[in-house]
Design an enzyme around this catalytic site. Structure first.
Site, PDB file in Angstrom:
ATOM      1  N   HIS A 446       5.261  47.569  38.690  1.00 33.10           N
ATOM      2  CA  HIS A 446       5.359  47.441  40.146  1.00 33.10           C
ATOM      3  C   HIS A 446       6.770  47.595  40.687  1.00 33.10           C
ATOM      4  O   HIS A 446       6.976  47.646  41.906  1.00 33.10           O
ATOM      5  CB  HIS A 446       4.765  46.112  40.601  1.00 33.10           C
ATOM      6  CG  HIS A 446       4.005  46.209  41.884  1.00 33.10           C
ATOM      7  ND1 HIS A 446       4.235  47.216  42.826  1.00 33.10           N
ATOM      8  CD2 HIS A 446       3.027  45.436  42.409  1.00 33.10           C
ATOM      9  CE1 HIS A 446       3.434  47.047  43.843  1.00 33.10           C
ATOM     10  NE2 HIS A 446       2.684  45.979  43.634  1.00 33.10           N
ATOM     11  N   ASP A 450       3.875  51.934  43.262  1.00 26.39           N
ATOM     12  CA  ASP A 450       3.137  51.101  44.216  1.00 26.39           C
ATOM     13  C   ASP A 450       1.638  51.327  44.061  1.00 26.39           C
ATOM     14  O   ASP A 450       1.191  52.273  43.427  1.00 26.39           O
ATOM     15  CB  ASP A 450       3.602  51.362  45.652  1.00 26.39           C
ATOM     16  CG  ASP A 450       3.449  52.815  46.048  1.00 26.39           C
ATOM     17  OD1 ASP A 450       4.340  53.321  46.762  1.00 26.39           O
ATOM     18  OD2 ASP A 450       2.453  53.466  45.650  1.00 26.39           O
TER      19      ASP A 450
END
Lengths: 476, 373
Positions: A446, A450
C-alpha cells in the site's frame, strides 16, 4: 447370558490367536542367560566396570565409533551403550546393568579391547527407593490393577525388542503387567495392554459377567437385547498421555524464512479478492491439452494465469516494481519474472519463469514442467530461485478459497488462487448454469500501490482468464 | 526350481515357524530361506533390521535373498561425501542408503544379488557362509576360478572382486551379508563410486577400491535367478531342509509389524547423512568473476551432517561485511546439503539491497559453496 459369554469369549479368542500367530513365544528373543541381572550381592551406589564382551571370531580389538550415552545418563539393562566396529562388522554393545553411567573409558575412534572396561556404571540404589519413585510417577489405577501394584517395586524386565515396541507406542513399561518368568514383560503383554487402552476388547472382569438373566417370555424380542449388548461399556480408566515437548533450534532455510517474513511484515499489505468464472478456460484447456502432450508438455491452468498476469502487468507496471529500502525510489522492472510458489520437503520455495512478457503460453508451460520436476527432485538452482518480480500462489491445488498471501520482498504484489468449484450462477438471460468458479486473493504494497490500481489490474486479469480469446488481441 | 514371485506364495513367517518340519531329524535345528519381492533398498534393509530385532534365531537360522534397483549403500560409519559422487546420484535418481552393518560402500542394481545369513552370535561365522557360496557356485560351474580371501572378499580369477562382506552384531543375534556381482552395470558402478569432493578430512571408515567383474562376463549363461537358486540349494542341503524359498513382502505390516517405521527411518536425512562421523572440509574455491579468478579458501566442520563451523576467506569488501556475516550465521547449524543451502541463500537474497552487482557476487559464491555438498 450364555450368548453374551460365548460372543465375548470368542472375540477375545480370535484376537488373542491373531496375536499369538504373529508373536509366537518361540519367535520371541529371550535374553541370554548370562545377562540376567543379579539381585543378590549389590549395595547402594556401587560402581561396576562393564567390560567389553567377546565379539566372536577371535577378535581382540575394536574401534569405538559412536556413543549412545554420555556420563551422567541413566541406563537400563539392554539399552544400547555404543557402536563399535571391527573388520567390516558393526557391533551394538548393550548394557548389562541398570544404573548411571559414571565414566566412558574411550573416546570416538579409540581402540577398545575385549575383556577390558568399556564404561563404569553406578548400580541403582536399593529397591525401596526405586519403588517410591515409581508409585509417584504412575497415574491412579482402576480396581483390576490393584493386585499388580507390587510389581512396581521390581525393575521391569523386558527384551530390547519388547522395550522398543513399548517405546514406539508410548507405553511405560512400569504400567504393563508382565506374564513371563520373573514377571518379565513379553510382547503379548504389551499388546494386551494396548488393546485395553483402545477398548478393542472388553476385559473379562467380574462386572461384565453380571448380566440380567434372559426373561422366559417369548414376547421379548431379541433385537433390543442385542442392541443393549452392543452398547460399549465406557472405559473408566483415565487417559494417560506420556508425550513430551520437543525443542529444536531454527536453522538453515527456516532461519532465512524467519528473516524474510519479518521483513515482509514491514510492508503495509492490503487485500483485494474476486471471483473468476473459468468455464471457458476449462474448455479451452481440454482442447489444448492433447496438443501440448504431443509436444511433450503437460498443460495445467497456471500457464494461462501467468500469461494473463503478464499482460496485465504491461498495463499496470507498478505491480511489477520494487521499492528500495529507504522508500526513496521505485524501480519498474522490465522483465516479468513471475514466481510460482511450490511446496517441497524444505517448505515453501518460489522458482520463477523468466521474461514471461516474451513467452508464449506453451513456453511458459514447458518451463513450468522443468521447474516442477527440478523442484520435486530437490535440484532447483540459484538462478531459478532468484530474480522474481511478481508471484502467483496456486494454493487451490491443496485446498481453500480465499487467502491472505504475504508479499515476498523485494516484490510489491502477490496473488493466491483458490480451488476451482462447480457452483450455480446466473447467465445474461437469467438462466442458471453450471459455472467453474475460482477465487483469487491479491495482496499489494500500500505504500506505492492503491486500491484502484489493484482493482483495475484484477479486472483486466479476470477478463483475460474468463474470456481467453481476448488475450489474442493483446499478445505481443 | 523356477521361482514364481507371486504374492500368493507369501506365507506368514510365524506359520512357517510353527509348522513342524516333517521327517527331518537334524542337530542343526532347522533353517529358513526367504526372498524379498521388493527391489526397494530401504524396504529390504528394513527387513534385515526387523529380523535382527524380532526373531529368535536359536531354533532357526535364516538366509535372506534380495536385490535392489540402482542404489549406493554405504556402511554404518562411512561418509557419503567421501565415498560417492552425490551429484551424479541425484542426477541419475540413484538412491543412497546407509546400512546398519559396518564395512565399505557398494553399488547395487538388479544385476547384483544380496545374501544375508542370520544366526545367533554364537553361530556367527562369516568364513563358513562365504565358503558355502563358493561351493554353490563351483557346483554350478566347476570351471570357475573363485576363492575367499582373508578380507572376506570373493575373488574371480585371483584378481577381480565379485563379492564384498559386512556384518552386524547386537544383543543375541548377528547377521552377515554379502553382495555377488552377476550382471551389474560396471560403468555406473565406477562412475558413482568416485567422489569428486576435495579437501575432506575424516575418521570415517574408508572403502578399499577394487577391480570388479561380473560372473556373467565369465559365463554368459549365468543369471541372477540361477545363482540365487544354486545358493539356496546349497544352504538347504547344509541345514538339511527343503529347498523351498518363501517369498516375503517387506511392506506387509501384518507379517512384519513395525516394518514400515523401520523403512521410514532408513530414509530420513538424519540417518542417511546425519550419522556421518564428524568431518572437516578444507578447500579452495576458484571463482571466475568478470575478468579474474578469485581463490577463496573455505573451511567447514560438519557434525551430524550439519555445518558446525564455517569460514570463508573472501577478499575484503567483496561482499558487504554485514551480508557476509549474515551468510555465515545462516550456514552455521544448517544441513550440509545443496538443497538446503540453495533455498537458504536465495531466500536471504530477498532481504539484501537490490543491487545487480551484489546479487551476482552472492549467487556466484553460493553456487560454489553448493558444489562442495
Amino acid at each position: 447370558v450364555c450368548i453374551h459369554r460365548v460372543r465375548s469369549c470368542s472375540s477375545i479368542r480370535v484376537i488373542k490367536s491373531k496375536y499369538v500367530c504373529v508373536f509366537d513365544k518361540s519367535a520371541l528373543k529371550f535374553s541370554h542367560q548370562q545377562r540376567l541381572f543379579r539381585t543378590s550381592a549389590v549395595s547402594c551406589g556401587q560402581i561396576v566396570q562393564f567390560k567389553l564382551s567377546d565379539i566372536g571370531e577371535g577378535i581382540t580389538e575394536v574401534t569405538v565409533k559412536e556413543w549412545y550415552i554420555k556420563e551422567g545418563d541413566s541406563v537400563s539393562q539392554f539399552d544400547s551403550i555404543c557402536e563399535v566396529q571391527s573388520d567390516k562388522a558393526s557391533v551394538t554393545i548393550t548394557s548389562r546393568y541398570d544404573g548411571i553411567i559414571r565414566k566412558l573409558h574411550y573416546s570416538i575412534d579409540d581402540i577398545a579391547f575385549v575383556g577390558k572396561p568399556l564404561v563404569d556404571i553406578e548400580i541403582d540404589a536399593a529397591k525401596g527407593v526405586a519403588s517410591e519413585e515409581d508409585v509417584v510417577e504412575t497415574p491412579p489405577m482402576s480396581h483390576e490393577e490393584h493386585t499388580h501394584q507390587e510389581i512396581k517395586g521390581h525393575k521391569t524386565l523386558a527384551t530390547p525388542a519388547v522395550r522398543r515396541l513399548a517405546m514406539e507406542n508410548n507405553i511405560k513399561l512400569s504400567e504393563v503387567v508382565g506374564t513371563g518368568k520373573d514377571n518379565r514383560i513379553l510382547k503379548e503383554d504389551i499388546l494386551n495392554y494396548l488393546a485395553k487402552q483402545t477398548g478393542a476388547i472388553l476385559p473379562p472382569s467380574p462386572k461384565a459377567e453380571i448380566v440380567p438373566p434372559l426373561p422366559k417370555s417369548e414376547t421379548v424380542p431379541a433385537v433390543p437385547k442385542d442392541k443393549a449388548r452392543k452398547i460399549p461399556v465406557p472405559v473408566s480408566r483415565p487417559i494417560v498421555f506420556s508425550g513430551k515437548d520437543k525443542t529444536e533450534p531454527v536453522t538453515g532455510f527456516q532461519k532465512a524464512m524467519v528473516k524474510t517474513m519479518s521483513a515482509a511484515l514491514k510492508i503495509p499489505h492490503f487485500g483485494y479478492c474476486d471471483e473468476i468464472d473459468l468455464t471457458q478456460l476449462v474448455q479451452l484447456r481440454e482442447e489444448l491439452k492433447p496438443l501440448a502432450e504431443i509436444r511433450g508438455v503437460k498443460l495445467s491452468f497456471m500457464p494461462f494465469f501467468i500469461k494473463a498476469a503478464s499482460l496485465g502487468l504491461l498495463q499496470y507496471p507498478i505491480l511489477n516494481a520494487s521499492l528500495d529500502e529507504n522508500c526513496q525510489n521505485v524501480t519498474y522492472k522490465a522483465s516479468h519474472n513471475i514466481g510460482v510458489a511450490m511446496d517441497t520437503e524444505q517448505g515453501l520455495i518460489v522458482p520463477n519463469v523468466k521474461n514471461v512478457q516474451v513467452c508464449s503460453v506453451f513456453d511458459i508451460a514447458s518451463e513450468l514442467n522443468r521447474l516442477q520436476s527440478l523442484g520435486s527432485a530437490g535440484q532447483l538452482g540459484t538462478s531459478d530461485l532468484t530474480g522474481g518480480t511478481f508471484t502467483l500462489s496456486n494454493i487451490g491445488t491443496i485446498g481453500g478459497t480465499y487467502a491472505k498471501p504475504v508479499i515476498l520482498p523485494p516484490e510489491v504484489a502477490i496473488g493466491a488462487l483458490g480451488k476451482i468449484q462447480i457452483v450455480p450462477r446466473f447467465n445474461g438471460k437469467g438462466e442458471v448454469f453450471k459455472a467453474q468458479i475460482m477465487n483469487v486473493s491479491w495482496s499489494a504494497d500500500h505504500r506505492i500501490i492503491d486500491g484502484a490500481t489493484m482493482a483495475r489490474f484484477s479486472n483486466l486479469w479476470k477478463s483475460y482468464v474468463e474470456n481467453p480469446a481476448s488475450m489474442l488481441l493483446d499478445l505481443k | 526350481m523356477v521361482l514364481q514371485p507371486s504374492l500368493k506364495n507369501c506365507l506368514r513367517l510365524s506359520c512357517i515357524l510353527r509348522t513342524p518340519k516333517a521327517g527331518f531329524r537334524s542337530t542343526a535345528r532347522g533353517a529358513l530361506i526367504i526372498q524379498s519381492v521388493s527391489n526397494d533398498v530401504y524396504q529390504n534393509l528394513a527387513v534385515e533390521d526387523w529380523i535382527h530385532d524380532h526373531m529368535d534365531l536359536e531354533k532357526q537360522q535364516i538366509l535372506f535373498l534380495w536385490r535392489n534397483s540402482p542404489a549406493v549403500v554405504i556402511g554404518r560409519h562411512q561418509n557419503p561425501w567421501q565415498e560417492c559422487n552425490l551429484r551424479l546420484l541425484r542426477q541419475k535418481n540413484i538412491k543412497l542408503a546407509r546400512r546398519r552393518s559396518g564395512g565399505g560402500t557398494v553399488y547395487h542394481d538388479l544385476g547384483n544379488i544380496n545374501l544375508t545369513f542370520f544366526t545367533t552370535r554364537k553361530k556367527y561365522e562369516r568364513m563358513e557362509n562365504l565358503k558355502l557360496v563358493v561351493k554353490a557356485l563351483k557346483a554350478l560351474r566347476p570351471q570357475l576360478d573363485i576363492h575367499v580371501t582373508d578380507r572376506y572378499d570373493i575373488l574371480l580369477d585371483r584378481h577381480y572382486k565379485i563379492s564384498g562382506t559386512a556384518a552386524k552384531l547386537g544383543g543375541t543375534s548377528a547377521y552377515h551379508h554379502c553382495t555377488l556381482l552377476c550382471n551389474a552395470d560396471k560403468f555406473a558402478l565406477s562412475s558413482v563410486l568416485k567422489s569428486p569432493y576435495k579437501g575432506l578430512k575424516s575418521n570415517a571408515t574408508p572403502s578399499v577400491p577394487a577391480s570388479v567383474k561380473n560372473l556373467f562376463e565369465e559365463d554368459p549363461s549365468l543369471t541372477s535367478e540361477i545363482l540365487l537358486d544354486a545358493i539356496a540349494k546349497e544352504y538347504a542341503t547344509r541345514h538339511q531342509i527343503d529347498h523351498h524359498i518363501t517369498l516375503i513382502n517387506p511392506a506387509d505390516e501384518t507379517l512384519l509389524p513395525g516394518i514400515n517405521n523401520k523403512t521410514k527411518e532408513l530414509q530420513t536425512w538424519e540417518w542417511v547423512y546425519g550419522k556421518t562421523p564428524k568431518f572437516s572440509v578444507s578447500t579452495c574455491l576458484n571463482m571466475a568473476y568478470k575478468d579474474s579468478v578469485l581463490d577463496v579458501k573455505v573451511n567447514m566442520d560438519v557434525k551430524h551432517g550439519r555445518i558446525e563451523v564455517c569460514n570463508i576467506d573472501l577478499p575484503e569488501q567483496w561482499l558487504p561485511p554485514a551480508l557476509y556475516s549474515e551468510l555465515v550465521k545462516s550456514l552455521t547449524g544448517s544441513k550440509f546439503c545443496p538443497n538446503e543451502t540453495t533455498a537458504l541463500a536465495t531466500t536471504l537474497l530477498r532481504v539484501c539491497p537490490q543491487d545487480d552487482e551484489l546479487h551476482s557476487r552472492w549467487n556466484l559464491l553460493c553456487e560454489n559453496m553448493i558444489m562442495l555438498m
